[in-house]
Design an enzyme around this catalytic site. Structure first.
Site, PDB file in Angstrom:
ATOM      1  N   ASN A 155       0.803  -1.228   0.000  1.00  0.00           N
ATOM      2  CA  ASN A 155       0.000   0.000   0.000  1.00  0.00           C
ATOM      3  C   ASN A 155       0.836   1.277   0.000  1.00  0.00           C
ATOM      4  OD1 ASN A 155       0.710  -0.684   2.654  1.00  0.00           O
ATOM      5  ND2 ASN A 155      -1.082   0.296   3.531  1.00  0.00           N
ATOM      6  N   GLU A 254       4.762  -3.857  12.578  1.00  0.00           N
ATOM      7  CA  GLU A 254       3.741  -2.826  12.371  1.00  0.00           C
ATOM      8  C   GLU A 254       2.594  -3.522  11.663  1.00  0.00           C
ATOM      9  OE1 GLU A 254       1.235  -0.583  10.928  1.00  0.00           O
ATOM     10  OE2 GLU A 254       2.740   0.099   9.481  1.00  0.00           O
ATOM     11  N   CYS A 288      -3.213   1.289   6.903  1.00  0.00           N
ATOM     12  CA  CYS A 288      -3.458   0.753   8.246  1.00  0.00           C
ATOM     13  C   CYS A 288      -3.909   1.849   9.201  1.00  0.00           C
ATOM     14  CB  CYS A 288      -2.220   0.049   8.775  1.00  0.00           C
ATOM     15  SG  CYS A 288      -0.741   1.081   8.793  1.00  0.00           S
ATOM     16  N   GLU A 462       8.555   2.819  14.578  1.00  0.00           N
ATOM     17  CA  GLU A 462       9.308   3.276  13.421  1.00  0.00           C
ATOM     18  C   GLU A 462       9.189   4.796  13.352  1.00  0.00           C
ATOM     19  OE1 GLU A 462       9.388  -0.231  10.213  1.00  0.00           O
ATOM     20  OE2 GLU A 462       7.444   0.768  10.322  1.00  0.00           O
TER      21      GLU A 462
END
Length: 481
Positions: A155, A254, A288, A462
């Protein structure tokens, strides 16, 4: 950057483009048409181990390089990516489908990770302290964690790669990047760019492949691999955590999200609608961090729902490269089928369609921007990631009810809160079970901020200073002088 002349579609191992060891290749599909735009080398287990070999050979030299030298290379990567932003954006749109404005935004965001970590490379500090009993000094240094396997999703094919490569290289690690098989071209373009920026051979290796499970498993069972950073679904994350346990590999995860978007009656509705359009429709909802569940206080829900439907109805749906298009296709047919099923299930359980709810009759993988109201709080649409341009709206009466609904999920990546009362905003933000909160803001991602979730949305962070520390190990030296 034309596919036919400039971009190699082979694997990138040890600073060279190489064919898959067994000669396998696979098609890359344009979501706007459903047609192949390129064939790419399909990495095998042998290729994955060859990439680890290359990373292992390069590791001592890269770790020994002065932080400032690593920083200058990352800075050059930022400059090159910025210079070629339009080429990267068009490449992303071709293989991912997202509208060109979204792709341009992704490239700018992706490049910033190279700039941020070029600055962080020389800021990885340790500490010196006196032991409480006075017998010795406690000297703590940070060392590169080692060879890293980076697994990225389709994505955000540029940003998810730079968000991992940037801190890994800044910390002195070498990497093997396994990009999503739907979007390998951007990763290969990134490899070429890093090579041009001065990254030594073997420091960054890129191995596209359809045989993802086998090749990632092989690398995780190679004792030289010491780090896995994965962005993707919670389901796959669970499998990779199990695989990583065999050799106790350091992991960063993640994972999935199910973001609630809370609108209180005292909110500035114009601002809340602006935020909802960003949080829901950026990347056509394929994120997300997308607002997956919109909870609106009952007294303002009819107006908010009507105005959101009006705004979404004005969006232009079509091929991402066409002028004026704001909503491109979804990534593949499976994505369309999943969104269709979730919407149908919600409607069957009493939801009312204010807008959309259909698959348009055209080539490619499209779904109409959709707004649903009167959604059953127990529907699958609210339990699973939609990953599409669908906005389900549920009403609430009290602050406690809003928080309860927002937290009623196994996920905890990001939440959004809109209110005119700062005290309420901060109070609710603290009560929400998520790693990030957008307070009166529909966009939270920032290279300088720690990105990550709680519960089953992930492990580690991150971005920000925390992001580079995830690629280091602390070594304690007891010394007296």
């Amino acid at each position: 950057m034309t596919l036919s002349t400039e971009l190699s579609t082979d694997l990138f191992i040890g600073g060279k483009s190489v064919a898959a060891s067994d000669g396998s290749r696979f098609d890359v599909i344009d979501p706007a048409t459903g047609q192949s735009i390129a064939t790419v080398a399909d990495a095998s287990v042998a290729d994955a181990i060859a990439a680890v070999d290359a990373a292992d050979n390069a590791a001592p030299g890269w770790a020994a390089l002065a932080p400032r030298q690593r920083a200058e290379i990352l800075r050059r990567a930022f400059e090159l990516m910025t210079e070629r932003a339009e080429e990267f954006a068009q490449l992303i749109t071709r293989e991912n489908g997202k509208a060109l404005p979204d792709a341009r935004g992704e490239v700018a965001y992706a490049a910033e990770f190279f700039r941020w970590y070029s600055e962080e490379a020389s800021r990885i500090t340790g500490s010196v302290a006196t032991a409480p009993n006075g017998a010795n000094r406690i000297l703590v240094v940070r060392e590169p964690v080692g060879i890293c396997v980076l697994v990225t999703p389709w994505n955000f094919p540029a940003a998810m790669a730079t968000r991992k490569i940037g801190p890994a290289l800044a910390a002195g690690c070498t990497v093997v990047l396994k990009p999503a098989s739907d979007t390998p071209l951007t990763a290969l373009a990134m490899a070429a760019l890093l090579d041009e920026a001065g990254v030594p051979p073997g420091v960054v290796n890129v191995i596209p492949g359809r045989r993802s499970g086998a090749i990632v498993s092989a690398m995780l069972h190679d004792p030289r691999v010491r780090k896995l950073s994965f962005t993707g679904s919670t389901e796959v994350g669970r499998l990779l955590l199990r695989e990583s346990a065999d050799h106790i590999v350091n992991t960063s995860m993640e994972l999935g999200g199910n973001a609630p978007f809370l609108v209180f009656a005292d909110a500035d509705l114009d601002a809340a609608l602006d935020g909802a359009m960003i949080a829901k429709m950026r990347n056509a909802g394929e994120a997300c961090t997308a607002a997956n569940r919109i909870y609106v206080e009952a007294s303002v829900a009819p107006e908010f729902s009507r105005r959101l439907a009006e705004r979404m109805a004005a969006l232009v749906l079509g091929p991402g490269l066409e002028d004026g298009v704001q909503v491109g296709p979804l990534v593949n047919q499976d994505a369309v089928d999943k969104v269709s099923q979730l919407v149908s299930d919600a409607v069957d359980n009493g939801a009312r369609v204010l807008l959309g709810g259909q698959v348009p009759e055209r080539a490619g993988f499209y779904y109409e921007p959709t707004v649903l109201v009167d959604v059953d709080p127990e529907s699958a649409l609210l339990r699973e990631e939609i990953f599409g341009p669908v906005a389900p709206i549920v009403t609430f009466q009290t602050e406690d009810e809003a928080v309860r609904l927002a937290n009623a999920t196994e996920y905890g990546l990001v939440s959004y809160v809109y209110t005119g009362d700062l005290a309420r905003g901060l109070r609710v933000s603290e009560r929400l079970e998520s790693g990030m909160v957008g307070l009166n803001r529909g966009l939270v991602s920032d290279p300088a901020a720690p990105f990550g979730g709680v519960k089953q949305s992930g492990i580690g962070r991150e971005g920000g200073h925390e992001g580079v520390l995830d690629y280091t190990e602390s070594k304690y030296i007891a010394v007296a002088w």
